[in-house]
Design a protein around this motif. Structure first.
Motif, short mmCIF file in Angstrom:
data_model
loop_
_atom_site.label_atom_id
_atom_site.label_comp_id
_atom_site.label_asym_id
_atom_site.label_seq_id
_atom_site.Cartn_x
_atom_site.Cartn_y
_atom_site.Cartn_z
N ALA A 110 7.89 -2.84 5.32
CA ALA A 110 7.92 -3.37 3.95
C ALA A 110 9.08 -4.33 3.73
O ALA A 110 8.95 -5.29 2.96
N ASP A 164 3.73 0.31 2.06
CA ASP A 164 3.56 -0.19 0.70
C ASP A 164 4.93 -0.44 0.08
O ASP A 164 5.96 0.02 0.59
N ALA A 217 3.28 -4.33 -4.95
CA ALA A 217 2.42 -4.94 -3.93
C ALA A 217 1.00 -5.12 -4.45
O ALA A 217 0.33 -6.12 -4.13
N GLU A 218 0.54 -4.17 -5.25
CA GLU A 218 -0.83 -4.27 -5.76
C GLU A 218 -0.95 -5.22 -6.93
O GLU A 218 -2.07 -5.61 -7.32
N SER A 254 -2.90 -9.54 -4.12
CA SER A 254 -2.33 -8.23 -3.85
C SER A 254 -2.29 -8.02 -2.34
O SER A 254 -3.11 -8.55 -1.59
N SER A 281 -2.55 -6.15 1.16
CA SER A 281 -3.15 -5.05 1.92
C SER A 281 -2.08 -4.37 2.76
O SER A 281 -1.25 -5.03 3.39
N VAL A 282 -2.09 -3.02 2.77
CA VAL A 282 -1.01 -2.29 3.42
C VAL A 282 -1.53 -1.08 4.19
O VAL A 282 -2.61 -0.56 3.92
N THR A 319 -0.44 2.54 4.23
CA THR A 319 0.39 3.38 3.38
C THR A 319 1.01 4.53 4.16
O THR A 319 0.36 5.15 5.01
N ARG A 356 -6.50 -4.67 0.10
CA ARG A 356 -6.39 -5.43 -1.14
C ARG A 356 -6.84 -6.86 -0.84
O ARG A 356 -7.75 -7.06 -0.03
#
Length: 327
Positions: free
Chosen positions: A242, A264, A268-269, A274, A276-277, A279, A317
């Motif tokens: 991150a 994340d 981020a969203e 947004s 994509s991660v 998590t 995302r």
């Protein structure tokens, strides 16, 4: 500040009875408990934590050492340790290790000289053998990164699997030239994520082009250099943590590429697009680590699994499917 003996004298009971009331002993008579608690409130009684630890034989403070307490991932680990400690009438002592592996022990030692129940440690070096003498009397539980040269409990996440999933996801979006952006290979998390990235390319029958791998991207300047080094060759990016992702975002505004990031991060969203991660669960890492320390104190002869790897998950995302014209 009132002492336990003063509370006992005012209530007409023994100091031992006051201690039993404070520790919620169910065998204290209700009328006695009510009288003692009333005087505790009246005199604003606060127990001496060092004396409590001496009487119980159990220290009341858990140490927490992470690379950077400002980093949202490590901050959440520290908060989870604190919440768990509080639930067991304990407190925490937190320190940031910084980014110089050679200073890890020097930063830790002032904390280790205190009477601690245990230490939750996210290491910055790859060798903790110098902590062996401390570990013989203070439980260490490692989070995020496994220990090197030291037998200790560890709670980590699936770095290899997360990187494999992220890279495969970009392959499934049609990308054949996927760049890898990270910080330093000396960090075992980065090394494992690079290994997962390479394995995903191999699984897809794609070559692992070293010119698509750029490190040193933990700062905005470093991220800009990393992106410039691979931008003309890559059609998409995998960011290995991150911190690197947040450092990359300003450069990506000028040189857009589809992106999947490991880890994340706040907002981020809400970004456009947004992000994509993969998590992680830092709350679980911190909670499990603190619980392991408490369990080892309560049951010193019990056997525990040394290494526990927590799963990670892809959250898709917009950034993984955006075109340069949109980003």
């Amino acid at each position: 500040m009132a002492t336990m003996r003063q509370i006992a004298a005012a209530a007409g009971v023994s100091a031992k009875t006051v201690s039993r009331v404070f520790n919620d002993d169910p065998h204290v008579l209700p009328a006695t408990r009510e009288r003692v608690e009333s005087i505790m409130r009246e005199l604003d009684y606060v127990p001496n934590s060092l004396a409590t630890a001496f009487r119980s034989g159990r220290p009341s403070v858990i140490g927490v050492a992470v690379p950077d307490i400002v980093d949202p991932f490590f901050a959440e680990i520290a908060r989870a340790v604190e919440r768990t400690a509080r639930d067991h009438d304990m407190s925490t002592l937190v320190t940031s290790l910084g980014d110089d592996p050679d200073r890890e022990r020097a930063v830790l030692e002032p904390m280790l000289r205190r009477q601690l129940a245990g230490v939750v440690l996210a290491p910055i070096s790859d060798d903790q053998s110098s902590l062996s003498a401390w570990a013989s009397r203070t439980p260490f539980v490692f989070v995020d990164r496994a220990p090197g040269g030291l037998a200790a409990d560890a709670f980590t996440q699936d770095d290899f699997g997360g990187a494999f999933t992220a890279t495969t996801h970009l392959v499934e979006h049609g990308h054949r030239r996927i760049g890898f952006v990270g910080d330093e290979l000396a960090l075992p998390t980065t090394a494992e994520r690079l290994r997962g990235y390479r394995a995903a390319l191999a699984e897809a029958g794609l070559p692992a082009d070293e010119e698509l791998i750029a490190l040193g991207a933990a700062t905005r300047e470093g991220a800009a250099r990393a992106l410039a080094a691979i931008d003309s060759q890559a059609t998409a990016l995998f960011s290995s943590n991150a911190v690197c992702t947040m450092a990359l975002l300003p450069a990506l505004a000028e040189q857009p590429l589809p992106l999947v990031a490991f880890g994340d991060f706040p907002l981020a969203e809400l970004l456009r697009p947004s992000v994509s991660v993969i998590t992680q669960d830092p709350e679980a890492l911190g909670r499990l680590a603190a619980e392991r320390i408490i369990d080892r104190l309560d049951r010193p002869d019990a056997r525990y699994r040394r290494s526990t790897v927590l799963p990670v998950h892809l959250v898709e995302r917009d950034s993984c499917r955006v075109s340069p014209a949109v980003l």
